[in-house]
Motif scaffolding. Structure first.
Motif, PDB file in Angstrom:
ATOM      1  N   PHE A 134       0.877  -1.123   0.016  1.00 40.78           N
ATOM      2  CA  PHE A 134       0.026  -0.008  -0.209  1.00 40.78           C
ATOM      3  C   PHE A 134       0.926   1.064  -0.277  1.00 40.78           C
ATOM      4  N   ARG A 135       2.007   1.224   0.801  1.00 41.22           N
ATOM      5  CA  ARG A 135       2.809   2.391   0.680  1.00 41.22           C
ATOM      6  C   ARG A 135       3.491   2.636  -0.657  1.00 41.22           C
ATOM      7  N   LYS A 136       3.916   1.656  -1.195  1.00 45.97           N
ATOM      8  CA  LYS A 136       4.318   1.742  -2.505  1.00 45.97           C
ATOM      9  C   LYS A 136       3.426   2.476  -3.535  1.00 45.97           C
ATOM     10  N   ALA A 137       2.086   1.838  -3.434  1.00 45.51           N
ATOM     11  CA  ALA A 137       1.166   2.197  -4.405  1.00 45.51           C
ATOM     12  C   ALA A 137       0.874   3.702  -4.023  1.00 45.51           C
ATOM     13  N   ALA A 138       0.717   4.011  -2.899  1.00 48.84           N
ATOM     14  CA  ALA A 138       0.461   5.512  -2.557  1.00 48.84           C
ATOM     15  C   ALA A 138       1.578   6.416  -2.689  1.00 48.84           C
ATOM     16  N   SER A 139       2.798   5.897  -2.902  1.00 50.00           N
ATOM     17  CA  SER A 139       3.930   6.596  -3.385  1.00 50.00           C
ATOM     18  C   SER A 139       3.780   7.093  -4.791  1.00 50.00           C
ATOM     19  N   LYS A 140       3.242   6.095  -5.602  1.00 50.59           N
ATOM     20  CA  LYS A 140       2.804   6.271  -7.008  1.00 50.59           C
ATOM     21  C   LYS A 140       1.786   6.894  -7.267  1.00 50.59           C
ATOM     22  N   GLY A 141       0.685   7.401  -6.315  1.00 49.20           N
ATOM     23  CA  GLY A 141      -0.361   8.194  -6.427  1.00 49.20           C
ATOM     24  C   GLY A 141      -1.538   7.569  -6.262  1.00 49.20           C
TER      25      GLY A 141
ATOM     26  N   THR B 191      -4.982   6.442  -4.736  1.00 48.23           N
ATOM     27  CA  THR B 191      -5.590   7.123  -3.832  1.00 48.23           C
ATOM     28  C   THR B 191      -6.245   5.822  -2.800  1.00 48.23           C
ATOM     29  N   SER B 192      -6.547   4.958  -3.682  1.00 50.84           N
ATOM     30  CA  SER B 192      -7.084   3.687  -2.752  1.00 50.84           C
ATOM     31  C   SER B 192      -6.213   3.126  -1.933  1.00 50.84           C
TER      32      SER B 192
ATOM     33  N   GLY C  84     -12.070   8.201   0.525  1.00 54.67           N
ATOM     34  CA  GLY C  84     -11.274   9.142   1.281  1.00 54.67           C
ATOM     35  C   GLY C  84     -12.221  10.249   1.798  1.00 54.67           C
ATOM     36  N   ILE C  85     -13.119  10.589   0.733  1.00 52.96           N
ATOM     37  CA  ILE C  85     -13.986  11.844   1.238  1.00 52.96           C
ATOM     38  C   ILE C  85     -14.718  11.241   2.684  1.00 52.96           C
ATOM     39  N   SER C  86     -15.451  10.100   2.304  1.00 52.81           N
ATOM     40  CA  SER C  86     -16.469   9.788   3.298  1.00 52.81           C
ATOM     41  C   SER C  86     -15.515   9.407   4.685  1.00 52.81           C
ATOM     42  N   ASN C  87     -14.371   8.639   4.375  1.00 56.91           N
ATOM     43  CA  ASN C  87     -13.828   8.340   5.490  1.00 56.91           C
ATOM     44  C   ASN C  87     -13.185   9.565   6.316  1.00 56.91           C
ATOM     45  N   LEU C  88     -12.876  10.770   5.737  1.00 48.81           N
ATOM     46  CA  LEU C  88     -12.302  12.054   6.197  1.00 48.81           C
ATOM     47  C   LEU C  88     -13.662  12.538   7.104  1.00 48.81           C
ATOM     48  N   ALA C  89     -14.814  12.495   6.547  1.00 49.36           N
ATOM     49  CA  ALA C  89     -15.801  13.046   7.334  1.00 49.36           C
ATOM     50  C   ALA C  89     -16.236  12.266   8.475  1.00 49.36           C
ATOM     51  N   VAL C  90     -15.924  10.882   8.487  1.00 46.32           N
ATOM     52  CA  VAL C  90     -16.078   9.985   9.600  1.00 46.32           C
ATOM     53  C   VAL C  90     -15.249  10.107  10.799  1.00 46.32           C
TER      54      VAL C  90
END
Length: 283
Positions: A106-113, A115-116, A153-159
């Motif tokens: 997940f960290r490698k994928a996130a570093s490549k952009g 969002t999931s 990301g949007i809904s989890n941010l709100a939660v």
């Protein structure tokens, strides 16, 4: 120039001309092999909600137990050239309960952009699953995914309250962007509208959003539809409909809906001298 010399030169030229063709064939074969790995990775491990997923890839909500090892194999091969494959590799490791490997992917994928992948890391930090619990880090990851338009990301941010205390207006605007299709975003936006957080209070619009999310089986939205129908908030009062919503929500494990059903069946309470509830009278 002798005939032997001419033949040697011709053979050399033929080899030189053939070399680019051979390189092209080898390169094409490698690309096709990688594409085949990605196709297989997508088929058994792609996330249906991943914004990186192509429209022609259906995805699976959960990777089947029998497909986990195969998913790890093909997604690992495809991952260096595809961030969605790297994210899918993380999902496969998570399905195998290999948390350190999942987080690394997940960290490698996130570093490549991806969002999931950012969302999955955010969930890990928010819950302390495999990492030290860190709500600030979770909020940052959710916010980054939300800014890129990822509905989760949007809904989890709100939660998490990522904008409720700092910028509720912005949180409400972000939720509105994904509320067209995302049940959790519809529910969270409905809550903000019902309470007037981040903008004007609007019971009718809140009820409409709860209704959309309830139609998708969202337990919280079903419970809110029951409460709104029972009280006549944002629309007609309907006790029978309220009970139906509560029953569906309770069946999905919603404790508030189960309590509401109990109150409906046991409307009278017995209290002691201090006013504390002793028992309910049920009919």
């Amino acid at each position: 120039m002798t005939n032997g010399t001419e033949r040697s030169i011709a053979r050399a030229l033929a080899r030189a001309l053939a070399l680019p063709t051979l390189l092209l064939v080898a390169s094409t074969s490698a690309a096709l092999a990688q594409s085949a790995d990605l196709v297989l990775c997508d088929r058994i491990a792609a996330d249906p909600a991943d914004p990186d997923k192509p429209a022609n890839v259906k995805g699976v909500a959960e990777i089947a137990a029998g497909d986990v090892e195969t998913a790890i194999k093909y997604c690992r091969t495809a991952a260096p050239g595809s961030r969605r494959a790297m994210y899918a590799l993380g999902r496969a490791h998570a399905a195998a309960q290999q948390t350190p490997e999942a987080l690394a992917a997940f960290r490698k994928a996130a570093s490549k952009g991806s969002t999931s992948a950012m969302v999955e890391l955010g969930v890990a930090y928010a819950t302390g699953a495999g990492v030290t619990k860190d709500e600030a880090q979770a909020r940052q990851l959710f916010a980054k995914a939300a800014e890129a338009g990822n509905p989760r990301g949007i809904s989890n941010l709100a939660v998490l309250g990522g904008g409720a205390s700092s910028d509720p207006t912005k949180t409400r605007a972000l939720l509105a962007k994904s509320a067209e299709t995302n049940a959790e975003a519809q529910y969270q936006l409905g809550l903000m509208l019902a309470e007037g957080v981040g903008g004007p209070k609007d019971d009718a619009q809140a009820r409409a959003l709860f209704d959309k999310a309830a139609a998708q089986g969202h337990a919280g939205a079903l419970e809110r539809m029951g409460a709104f129908a029972q009280a006549g908030r944002g629309g007609p009062q309907d006790a029978a409909a309220a009970k139906g919503f509560y029953e569906r929500a309770a069946a999905l494990g919603n404790a508030d809906a189960a309590a509401a059903l109990k109150r409906a069946d046991c409307p009278y309470s017995i209290k002691d001298r201090q006013g504390k509830l002793v028992s309910n009278l049920c009919f």
